[in-house]
Each structure stands twice: as C-alpha cells, then as structure tokens.
Design an enzyme around this catalytic site. Structure first.
Site, PDB file in Angstrom:
ATOM      1  CB  THR A  93      -0.868  -0.112   1.140  1.00 40.16           C
ATOM      2  OG1 THR A  93      -1.585   1.528   1.656  1.00 40.16           O
ATOM      3  CG2 THR A  93      -0.138  -0.813   2.634  1.00 40.16           C
ATOM      4  CG  ASP A  94      -1.128   4.243  -1.212  1.00 37.98           C
ATOM      5  OD1 ASP A  94      -1.878   3.829  -0.069  1.00 37.98           O
ATOM      6  OD2 ASP A  94      -1.879   6.188  -1.847  1.00 37.98           O
ATOM      7  CD  GLU A  95      -3.576   3.505   4.255  1.00 38.08           C
ATOM      8  OE1 GLU A  95      -3.566   3.614   5.477  1.00 38.08           O
ATOM      9  OE2 GLU A  95      -4.458   3.220   4.027  1.00 38.08           O
TER      10      GLU A  95
ATOM     11  CE1 TYR B 170      -3.953  -2.815   5.566  1.00 38.76           C
ATOM     12  CE2 TYR B 170      -3.043  -0.266   5.524  1.00 38.76           C
ATOM     13  CZ  TYR B 170      -3.530  -1.635   4.841  1.00 38.76           C
ATOM     14  OH  TYR B 170      -3.353  -1.657   2.991  1.00 38.76           O
TER      15      TYR B 170
ATOM     16  CE  LYS C  78       0.010  -4.361   3.249  1.00 38.22           C
ATOM     17  NZ  LYS C  78      -0.301  -6.190   2.906  1.00 38.22           N
TER      18      LYS C  78
HETATM   19  P1  NAD Z   1      -9.226  -7.452   1.729  1.00 41.38           P
HETATM   20  O1  NAD Z   1      -9.633  -7.149   3.234  1.00 41.38           O
HETATM   21  O2  NAD Z   1     -11.316  -7.521   0.876  1.00 41.38           O
HETATM   22  O3  NAD Z   1      -9.748  -8.335   1.880  1.00 41.38           O
HETATM   23  C1  NAD Z   1      -8.633  -9.039   3.115  1.00 41.38           C
HETATM   24  C2  NAD Z   1      -8.205 -10.975   2.492  1.00 41.38           C
HETATM   25  O4  NAD Z   1      -7.422 -11.580   2.760  1.00 41.38           O
HETATM   26  C3  NAD Z   1      -9.988 -11.570   2.719  1.00 41.38           C
HETATM   27  O5  NAD Z   1     -10.792 -12.502   1.749  1.00 41.38           O
HETATM   28  C4  NAD Z   1      -9.724 -12.366   3.493  1.00 41.38           C
HETATM   29  O6  NAD Z   1     -10.747 -13.147   3.927  1.00 41.38           O
HETATM   30  C5  NAD Z   1      -7.764 -12.784   3.608  1.00 41.38           C
HETATM   31  N1  NAD Z   1      -7.109 -13.149   4.573  1.00 41.38           N
HETATM   32  C6  NAD Z   1      -6.748 -11.847   5.991  1.00 41.38           C
HETATM   33  N2  NAD Z   1      -6.298 -12.195   6.852  1.00 41.38           N
HETATM   34  C7  NAD Z   1      -5.996 -13.675   6.569  1.00 41.38           C
HETATM   35  C8  NAD Z   1      -5.305 -14.578   6.926  1.00 41.38           C
HETATM   36  N3  NAD Z   1      -4.721 -14.784   8.582  1.00 41.38           N
HETATM   37  N4  NAD Z   1      -4.309 -16.309   5.674  1.00 41.38           N
HETATM   38  C9  NAD Z   1      -5.934 -15.427   4.601  1.00 41.38           C
HETATM   39  N5  NAD Z   1      -6.506 -15.198   4.534  1.00 41.38           N
HETATM   40  C10 NAD Z   1      -6.559 -14.223   4.872  1.00 41.38           C
HETATM   41  O7  NAD Z   1      -8.619  -6.544   1.172  1.00 41.38           O
HETATM   42  P2  NAD Z   1      -8.510  -5.975   0.190  1.00 41.38           P
HETATM   43  O8  NAD Z   1      -8.830  -4.752  -0.159  1.00 41.38           O
HETATM   44  O9  NAD Z   1      -8.019  -6.585  -1.222  1.00 41.38           O
HETATM   45  O10 NAD Z   1      -6.709  -5.784   0.336  1.00 41.38           O
HETATM   46  C11 NAD Z   1      -6.326  -6.658  -0.583  1.00 41.38           C
HETATM   47  C12 NAD Z   1      -4.437  -6.088  -0.327  1.00 41.38           C
HETATM   48  O11 NAD Z   1      -4.182  -5.608  -0.497  1.00 41.38           O
HETATM   49  C13 NAD Z   1      -3.829  -6.177   1.223  1.00 41.38           C
HETATM   50  O12 NAD Z   1      -2.587  -6.774   1.287  1.00 41.38           O
HETATM   51  C14 NAD Z   1      -4.241  -4.761   1.283  1.00 41.38           C
HETATM   52  O13 NAD Z   1      -3.187  -4.074   2.099  1.00 41.38           O
HETATM   53  C15 NAD Z   1      -3.726  -4.370  -0.244  1.00 41.38           C
HETATM   54  N6  NAD Z   1      -3.572  -2.688  -0.658  1.00 41.38           N
HETATM   55  C16 NAD Z   1      -5.530  -2.758  -0.772  1.00 41.38           C
HETATM   56  C17 NAD Z   1      -6.023  -1.076  -0.724  1.00 41.38           C
HETATM   57  C18 NAD Z   1      -7.447  -0.467  -0.835  1.00 41.38           C
HETATM   58  O14 NAD Z   1      -7.552   0.139  -1.599  1.00 41.38           O
HETATM   59  N7  NAD Z   1      -7.883  -1.936  -0.765  1.00 41.38           N
HETATM   60  C19 NAD Z   1      -4.768  -0.844  -1.435  1.00 41.38           C
HETATM   61  C20 NAD Z   1      -3.286  -0.976  -1.765  1.00 41.38           C
HETATM   62  C21 NAD Z   1      -2.879  -2.401  -1.111  1.00 41.38           C
HETATM   63  O1  DAU Z   2      -4.117   4.049   0.573  1.00 43.24           O
HETATM   64  C1  DAU Z   2      -4.297   2.711   0.111  1.00 43.24           C
HETATM   65  C2  DAU Z   2      -4.987   2.291   1.272  1.00 43.24           C
HETATM   66  O2  DAU Z   2      -6.490   2.513   0.701  1.00 43.24           O
HETATM   67  C3  DAU Z   2      -5.093   0.460   1.831  1.00 43.24           C
HETATM   68  O3  DAU Z   2      -3.817   0.157   1.785  1.00 43.24           O
HETATM   69  C4  DAU Z   2      -6.519   0.039   2.140  1.00 43.24           C
HETATM   70  O4  DAU Z   2      -5.945  -1.056   2.706  1.00 43.24           O
HETATM   71  C5  DAU Z   2      -7.168   0.678   2.251  1.00 43.24           C
HETATM   72  O5  DAU Z   2      -8.004   0.638   3.652  1.00 43.24           O
HETATM   73  C6  DAU Z   2      -7.471   2.201   2.426  1.00 43.24           C
HETATM   74  O6  DAU Z   2      -7.069   3.127   3.538  1.00 43.24           O
HETATM   75  P1  DAU Z   2      -7.985   3.755   3.736  1.00 43.24           P
HETATM   76  O7  DAU Z   2      -8.314   3.933   5.531  1.00 43.24           O
HETATM   77  O8  DAU Z   2      -7.149   5.316   3.072  1.00 43.24           O
HETATM   78  O9  DAU Z   2      -9.596   3.813   2.908  1.00 43.24           O
HETATM   79  P2  DAU Z   2     -11.136   3.750   4.089  1.00 43.24           P
HETATM   80  O10 DAU Z   2     -11.882   3.853   2.935  1.00 43.24           O
HETATM   81  O11 DAU Z   2     -11.266   3.563   5.145  1.00 43.24           O
HETATM   82  O12 DAU Z   2     -10.934   5.784   4.543  1.00 43.24           O
HETATM   83  C7  DAU Z   2     -11.011   6.604   3.737  1.00 43.24           C
HETATM   84  C8  DAU Z   2     -11.022   8.199   3.978  1.00 43.24           C
HETATM   85  O13 DAU Z   2     -12.502   8.767   4.014  1.00 43.24           O
HETATM   86  C9  DAU Z   2     -10.256   8.139   4.940  1.00 43.24           C
HETATM   87  O14 DAU Z   2      -9.781   9.429   4.401  1.00 43.24           O
HETATM   88  C10 DAU Z   2     -10.751   7.715   5.797  1.00 43.24           C
HETATM   89  C11 DAU Z   2     -12.135   8.654   5.630  1.00 43.24           C
HETATM   90  N1  DAU Z   2     -12.707   8.020   6.364  1.00 43.24           N
HETATM   91  C12 DAU Z   2     -13.555   6.258   5.814  1.00 43.24           C
HETATM   92  C13 DAU Z   2     -14.784   5.818   6.675  1.00 43.24           C
HETATM   93  C14 DAU Z   2     -14.463   4.202   6.394  1.00 43.24           C
HETATM   94  C15 DAU Z   2     -14.848   8.868   6.267  1.00 43.24           C
HETATM   95  O15 DAU Z   2     -14.527   9.892   6.556  1.00 43.24           O
HETATM   96  N2  DAU Z   2     -15.928   8.144   7.041  1.00 43.24           N
HETATM   97  C16 DAU Z   2     -15.031   6.925   7.406  1.00 43.24           C
HETATM   98  O16 DAU Z   2     -16.531   6.645   7.351  1.00 43.24           O
END
Ligand code: NAD
Ligand code: DAU
Length: 350
Positions: free
Chosen positions: A130-132, A156, A160
């Site tokens: 992630t970019d975080e 988180y 990562k």
């Molecule tokens: P998600 O929470 O939707 O899915 C995570 C999956 O991992 C789920 O299916 C869960 O059952 C599985 N999992 C969790 N713990 C596990 C374990 N111990 N063993 C096996 N499986 C397990 O997550 P996502 O948003 O699809 O993110 C996927 C990946 O991409 C993560 O590594 C996250 O850090 C990364 N990522 C997410 C975003 C985003 O915007 N969502 C952006 C950048 C990177």
């Molecule tokens: O940048 C990549 C990341 O983006 C991933 O690595 C993470 O897995 C993914 O969850 C996401 O993280 P964020 O914290 O940015 O996503 P989230 O959707 O939780 O929140 C987006 C923005 O909105 C953040 O600034 C917090 C704000 N927010 C979020 C929720 C859930 C609100 O204002 N209200 C809300 O209820």
C-alpha cells in the site's frame, strides 16, 4: 504441465478481481486461491468462476506455518501473489495484534514456505502493498515515489511496512525472487462496506447518517480496482525482481468532495430530491492519527512496464455505484451479524 500459481486473499475485494482476471486470461495456469474467509472474505465474490477447471479454492490461514509447508510441498507453486491481509485502518486502531500476526508473521510464513519448496531460479513471489507505508503528505508536497522514505503512521500501515521490509530482506539475504507494488486507494465492486465508498452507498440507500471523519479535508488518490488487477498482472509477468512499483490513479479527491459527488449521483439514481442524500452527512470525531493526503507518482510503472489506468473516474464511479445498487443481496449478506455489531460499537464510541 500447467504452472501452479498461488493467490492469497483471493476471496477479498482486490484479490477476487485478481483471481477472476488470471482465471479468465491464463488457462495455462492452475490458480489456487488461499483464503481464511475472515469477515472480509466472501466466496460469493467468485461465484461466476467457481466451477472453472483452472481454479481451486483452499481454505486456510497464512498464520499456520505447518499448513503452509504441507500446501507448498504438495504444489511447489511457480508463483505467489500475496494479497491476504487485515486491511482496514480503523480496525487496526482498535486491534493492532491481528494486523501484526496476519500482515507480518503471515507474510514471513509465506516467504519461508516459498523459500523451502519453490523454484528460486524461475519462480517469483509478488507482495501486494500500500501507499500508506510512506506516511502522509501536505497539499503542496510532491507525490510518493518508490524512493520516498517509509513513515507509517497507523498500526495497519506499520504492519504493511514491516512486511515489505521482510520481503526486501529475503530478496537481499537469500536471493528470494521477489517484487513489491504499493498502490493507492481502490474502488469498485465487491468491497467490504466498512470502507468509505461502499459504506456511504449503503448508508445513503438506507437513509442512515454519512459519517465523515474530521472536516472531510483528507485527500485520497482513487484507482479503479480492475485497473489495479491489470497492473498486478503486468508487474507479476514483467516487473524486475528486487524492485518496487508504485501504482495509482492520478485522481486525488478530498473526502468531502467525493461524498458530495456520490450524494448527487445517488439522488439522481434513487429519484430523490436534489440535496436529500447530502443532508445525511454527519461530521464525526476524526480517525486517530488520520493521514492527511496520499498521492502516487506512477511514472516508473508507466515508463518501464507500459501500465496506465484505463477507466476514467466518472465512468468507474458510476459503474461502482450501479453495482452496489444492483447487488443489495450481496450488501445485505456482508452487512449482517458480526459486521453490524462491529460497526455499531465503533460509532457508539465516537
Ligand atoms: P480485503 O480485506 O477485502 O481482503 C483480504 C482477504 O484476505 C480476505 O479475503 C480475507 O479473508 C483474507 N485473509 C485475511 N487474513 C487472512 C489469513 N490470516 N490467512 C488467509 N487469508 C486471510 O482486502 P483488500 O482491500 O482486497 O486488500 C488486499 C491487499 O491489497 C492487502 O494486502 C492490502 O494491504 C492491499 N491494498 C489494498 C488497497 C485498497 O484500497 N483496498 C490499496 C493498496 C493495497
Ligand atoms: O491507500 C491505500 C489504502 O486505502 C489501503 O492500503 C487500505 O487497505 C484501504 O483500506 C484504504 O485505506 P483508507 O484508510 O484510506 O480507506 P478508507 O476507505 O477506510 O477511508 C478513506 C478515507 O475516508 C479516509 O481519509 C478516512 C475517511 N473515512 C472513512 C470511513 C470508513 C470517513 O471519513 N468516514 C468513514 O466512515
């Protein structure tokens, strides 16, 4: 013989899009989806491909090293694309230990299994991050590049960052063939409705308050999830080992502007009066340690590997909203039981 590819976390949001793309595009691979099916994993996400010959689901926990060794001993995977993780920042603030276990120890377990059983000369381990990990930016700062120093702020992002460091260290120390990508916020279908966009769609549909953290000034760089899946395909096949690639949408939005845009579209789609959805906006206590701004400079993947986003935000956002509105059953399924209890407890504490 078909090459065996392991995708972890394939029942989650991004993982399910990656599994679908690989199963459809690469009949020459045997795709194994390893997922624990936590609250965030849902096999409904892959119903359309579940009977396919080149697709196999394995339920299991990456924290269980003996289970992983046995799985890797049996299949000797050619490649691993590792997405399994605890992914929600708010949950990490309430319960950091699960993030340390799955995101750090789980990743090290997978690296050990790959190192022990897989072909180090021809295989590859691809870690999705992630970019975080880079921390946050002020408005005037340049976007994150691959050389921006790590500065994670949430449990988180710390977990990562630690997993990224382990992957790098296994490459440097043991020569493990690894590559990493760091992506910005994804949006699209099948995202668990604890994340901003599906949560807001769900709440607008049910005329519930829209909890905007702080003043809603924080900025995120949004990317269509299917473009991320395409980028993962590109990096898996063509990325240079030992390298990191940043992936982003070049599409920054202040949260409050994004929520207003969503409200306008929802008013139109639900035949509501203009302003009805926006009247649900409720400013709530800010997220602890809330990163202000993320923005990705994706020049490297564009110039080196030729990847760019293919879908405009207007198009992707409309498609996303339509998908959630047409899949109320899916939303109802994932918002029942444990999720609702978690959600209510989070917001009663605000
Ligand atoms: P998600 O929470 O939707 O899915 C995570 C999956 O991992 C789920 O299916 C869960 O059952 C599985 N999992 C969790 N713990 C596990 C374990 N111990 N063993 C096996 N499986 C397990 O997550 P996502 O948003 O699809 O993110 C996927 C990946 O991409 C993560 O590594 C996250 O850090 C990364 N990522 C997410 C975003 C985003 O915007 N969502 C952006 C950048 C990177
Ligand atoms: O940048 C990549 C990341 O983006 C991933 O690595 C993470 O897995 C993914 O969850 C996401 O993280 P964020 O914290 O940015 O996503 P989230 O959707 O939780 O929140 C987006 C923005 O909105 C953040 O600034 C917090 C704000 N927010 C979020 C929720 C859930 C609100 O204002 N209200 C809300 O209820």
């Amino acid at each position: 013989m078909a090459k065996k590819l392991l995708i972890t976390g394939g029942a989650g949001f991004i993982g399910s899009h990656v599994v679908r793309l690989f199963v459809n595009r690469y009949p020459q691979y045997e795709i194994y989806n390893l997922d624990k099916l936590t609250y965030a994993g849902n096999l409904e996400n892959l119903r359309d491909i579940e009977g396919r010959d080149n697709y196999h689901f394995v339920k299991g926990d990456i924290n269980d090293s003996e289970f992983l060794y046995s799985l890797f001993d049996t299949h000797r995977f050619h490649g691993v694309i590792h997405l399994a993780a605890e992914s929600h920042v708010d949950r990490s603030i309430h319960n950091p230990i699960d993030f340390a276990l799955t995101n750090v120890i789980g990743t090290v377990n997978l690296l050990n299994a790959f190192r022990r059983y897989c072909d180090q000369d021809h295989g590859r381990f691809y870690h999705i991050s992630t970019d975080e990990v880079y921390g946050d930016l002020h408005m005037e700062d340049p976007s994150f590049t691959e050389t921006t120093p790590y500065h994670p702020n949430s449990p988180y992002s710390a977990s990562k960052a630690a997993s990224d460091h382990f992957v790098r260290a296994y490459h440097a120390t043991y020569g493990l063939p690894a590559v990493i990508s760091n992506c910005s916020n994804n949006y699209g279908s099948h995202q668990f409705p604890e994340k901003l966009i599906p949560l807001m769609i769900h709440n607008i549909s049910h005329r519930k308050p829209l909890p905007v953290y702080g003043k809603g000034e924080n900025v995120r760089d949004w990317l269509w999830v299917e473009d991320h899946a395409r980028a993962i395909d590109t990096v898996f096949h063509h990325g240079r080992l030992g390298e990191t690639y940043n992936i982003g949408g070049n599409n920054e939005w202040k949260n409050i502007d994004l929520v207003h845009k969503l409200c306008e579209i929802m008013d139109r789609k639900l035949n509501r009066d203009a302003g009805e959805s926006a009247s649900l906006i409720s400013y709530v206590t800010d997220r602890a340690g809330h990163d202000f701004r993320y923005a990705i400079d994706a020049t490297k993947i564009k110039e080196e590997l030729g990847w760019t986003p293919s879908v405009s935000f207007d198009e992707g956002f409309e498609k996303t909203i339509d998908w959630y509105l047409e899949n109320e059953v899916w939303l109802g399924h994932v918002t029942s039981g444990a999720y609702l209890r978690y959600y209510e407890s989070m917001y009663s504490g605000r």
